[in-house]
Design an enzyme around this catalytic site. Structure first.
Site, short mmCIF file in Angstrom:
data_model
loop_
_atom_site.label_atom_id
_atom_site.label_comp_id
_atom_site.label_asym_id
_atom_site.label_seq_id
_atom_site.Cartn_x
_atom_site.Cartn_y
_atom_site.Cartn_z
N HIS A 11 -47.28 -16.94 -24.73
CA HIS A 11 -46.65 -17.68 -23.63
C HIS A 11 -46.45 -16.85 -22.36
CE1 HIS A 11 -42.34 -16.35 -23.53
NE2 HIS A 11 -42.68 -15.84 -24.71
N SER B 72 -48.07 -11.66 -26.75
CA SER B 72 -47.43 -12.97 -26.89
C SER B 72 -48.20 -13.97 -26.04
CB SER B 72 -45.99 -12.86 -26.40
OG SER B 72 -45.42 -14.14 -26.31
N ASN C 171 -40.74 -5.08 -18.60
CA ASN C 171 -40.57 -6.47 -18.16
C ASN C 171 -39.70 -6.62 -16.93
OD1 ASN C 171 -38.90 -5.45 -20.39
ND2 ASN C 171 -37.74 -7.33 -20.15
N CYS D 141 -23.29 -11.21 -14.86
CA CYS D 141 -22.66 -12.50 -14.60
C CYS D 141 -23.61 -13.68 -14.77
CB CYS D 141 -22.05 -12.52 -13.21
SG CYS D 141 -20.29 -12.20 -13.27
N GLN E 188 -45.88 -7.79 -21.73
CA GLN E 188 -45.92 -8.04 -20.29
C GLN E 188 -47.23 -7.59 -19.65
OE1 GLN E 188 -43.99 -9.84 -18.61
NE2 GLN E 188 -42.19 -10.00 -19.93
N GLY F 77 -44.35 -12.14 -29.63
CA GLY F 77 -44.12 -10.72 -29.37
C GLY F 77 -43.02 -10.12 -30.23
N THR F 78 -41.96 -10.87 -30.40
CA THR F 78 -40.83 -10.34 -31.18
C THR F 78 -41.25 -10.05 -32.62
OG1 THR F 78 -39.14 -11.36 -29.80
CG2 THR F 78 -38.54 -10.90 -32.08
#
Lengths: 384, 195
Positions: free
Chosen positions: A199, A197, A149, A323, A177, A70-71
């Site tokens: 995966h 993508s 996403n 975090c 997505q 995808g990227t």
């Protein structure tokens, strides 16, 4: 019990997909670009995979370019299509795109081209007024994701593509997505380019595709050999491409059935959470959403703490909290929707897949509420 | 998942001294801008200036909750001077280390403690100031109760003062001082006497 509800991050490879790939990782190791038939015969497998990917999208096989994921597809679509017309080097996208789009957009902007980031509404849908106001004569490309996403919100791509075309711009959508979860018809939706993508739909990592509508001529992204008609150089990732094809077929074959089944499980999860965790808020509850994604705010409870306790119980989810990643800011998607840091840091994302079972949902509904309760008891924000 | 130490996980899962105190002697609230964390701290201090009871509430990640718990364990029983000197590194070391990216989560506990101690001193100064002014002024009712006697201050706590009384009517002195302190500080201050 292992409960995997982080399928928007990545999915389990389907056994059928793995089986389809294995020969190309073992005895059929040839290079499809070779002269000898040991290699060149594999081109048939590549083309068969191309047909399968095209079928999932309602495209022609000749419109599919295989990439590493995808990227790369997003990078290629944005970078190459804004470079074809010097009079239209501009890009309009949104603030809630995947980093693959956002960072590429920043790069295009750094080269001096006009780039606009459309705002979104409080429910995570595209703010059409903001979007329309950003398109100018110089806009050569509009890139709006098909579904987000984090929130799962489905964007009005048909309307967006119509507006883009009216203003003389091409339309790209990041469907990483959405693919395999909702029906896609690139013709009906007027899509010029679309990224997927493998995966994310039970295929292997490192494989993806960019649909480029016939008649659109963009320069190559990766230079080198003549693979993919010179559009994308690099030795064929045969196993990955075959896996992508198998995953696309599998998704297409089960699309409506899975959409219904996953949707029911998600509904059960959401209803259970709302019942057992008072004060929980489903993000974008009223907006059209993917059948597999729910982001929930557990007010007063920091999500990294929740995830740490869920992890001990074998439950995998993800969060919008700074975090959890060591980053300095909480989810930019939730922030763009006007959700403050204090609440964005309480967001947990549950994303289901065709392998999610009712037992997994029940397990979450059993384990999660006491965790929320326990952390709320020591939170100074719990009663606000 | 962060690589948290066993001790950190124990303090996160079984936080010590969590909650709030009814009528604490001092209180603090801190927040971290960086990660949106927040914490409250309540402390009760005994007459030797030692932390007798301490309770925290924390909105934050596992690291922040564990660091809050660890801080209260380190601080409990210490004098305020000693507690104020507790460092961030001490809290991290107590927990057997912390991932570097999470260090800032431990800062909040230390900051809350520092602020709570400052709050205690501020409250005590306030009580001391009013007691001193009463003893300077010797209002008529106190003069009557004291008659020829005299008062020395032994110890001042925000809500308790210990005085040494030489001569005078003990019960009347206590009643007058408590009334005057109540009027001036706006809260109930107990007066204890050694003769």
């Amino acid at each position: 019990m292992k409960v995997y509800l982080d399928n928007n991050a990545t999915t389990r490879i389907a056994p059928e997909v793995l089986d389809s790939m294995l020969p190309f990782l073992t005895e059929k190791f040839g290079n499809p670009s070779s002269f000898h038939s040991f290699g060149s015969d594999l081109m048939e497998e590549i083309e068969a995979a191309r047909e399968k990917v095209a079928a999932l999208l309602g495209a022609h096989a000749g419109e599919i370019v295989f990439t590493s994921g995808g990227t790369e597809s997003d990078n290629m679509a944005l970078t190459c299509s804004t470079s074809i017309n010097p009079l239209k080097p501009g890009l309009v996208t949104s603030t809630i795109e995947h980093p693959a789009v956002l960072e590429t957009a920043e790069c295009i902007r750094s080269r001096g081209h006009p780039v606009g980031f459309s705002e979104v509404n409080h429910d995570g849908t595209l703010n059409m007024d903001s979007f329309k106001s950003l398109i100018t004569e110089q806009t050569g490309l509009v890139s709006i994701m098909m579904a987000n996403n984090e929130t799962g919100v489905i964007m009005p791509v048909e309307e967006v593509s119509r507006i883009a075309h009216e203003r003389g711009a091409l339309f790209h959508t990041d469907a990483v997505q959405a693919a395999g979860k909702i029906p896609i018809d690139v013709r009906a939706a007027g899509i010029d380019m679309l990224s997927i993508s493998a995966h994310k739909l039970h295929g292997p990592k490192g494989a993806g595709a960019l649909f480029i509508r016939e008649g659109i001529d963009i320069p190559p992204f990766m230079l080198g050999g003549h693979q993919e008609n010179g559009m994308r150089a690099g030795t064929y990732n045969t196993a990955g491409i075959v896996g992508l094809g198998a995953a696309a077929s599998l998704a297409a074959g089960h699309l409506l059935e899975e959409k219904g089944r996953t949707g029911l499980l998600l509904g059960r999860l959401e209803a259970g959470i709302l019942e057992k965790c008072p004060g929980a808020i489903i993000v974008s509850a009223g907006a059209p959403r993917l059948p597999n994604t729910a982001t929930v705010l557990f007010k007063g409870v920091e999500s990294e703490a929740v995830m740490t306790l869920l992890d001990i119980e074998g439950i995998c989810v993800s969060s919008g909290s700074a975090c959890s990643t060591g980053e300095e800011t909480s989810s930019y998607v939730l922030t763009a929707m006007g959700i403050g840091t204090e609440d964005a840091n309480t967001a947990l994302r549950f994303s289901l897949s065709r392998y999610t079972t009712g037992r997994e949902i029940d397990c979450v509904l059993e384990v999660l509420p006491p965790i929320i309760d326990k952390l709320r008891k020591i939170s100074p924000y719990a009663n606000r | 998942m962060w690589k948290y130490s066993k001790k950190l996980m124990d303090h996160f899962m079984n936080p010590r001294n969590s909650g709030q105190l009814l009528n604490p002697d001092c209180h603090s609230e801190v927040g971290s801008v960086q990660c949106g964390d927040a914490m409250t701290l309540d402390i009760k201090v005994d007459d030797e200036d030692r932390i007798a009871e301490i309770r925290f509430m924390t909105f934050g990640c596992a690291g922040a909750i564990a660091a809050s718990s660890a801080m209260t364990e380190i601080a409990k029983g210490k004098t305020l001077e000693e507690a104020r000197a507790i460092s961030n590194d001490q809290i991290v070391a107590f927990l057997g280390g912390m991932p570097e990216e999470k260090y800032h989560c431990s800062v909040m506990g230390q900051e809350a403690l520092e602020l709570a101690v400052a709050d205690f001193w501020h409250r005590r100064d306030n009580t001391a100031e009013h007691l001193n002014s009463i003893l300077r002024e010797i209002p008529a009712n106190l003069a009557a109760a004291l008659s020829e006697g005299s008062i020395d201050i032994e110890h001042i706590h925000p809500v308790r003062v210990l005085i040494r009384l030489t001569g005078g009517d003990k019960e009347a002195v206590v009643a007058v001082l408590e009334k005057e302190l109540q009027n001036r500080t706006g809260k109930k201050v107990e007066v204890m006497v050694i003769l």
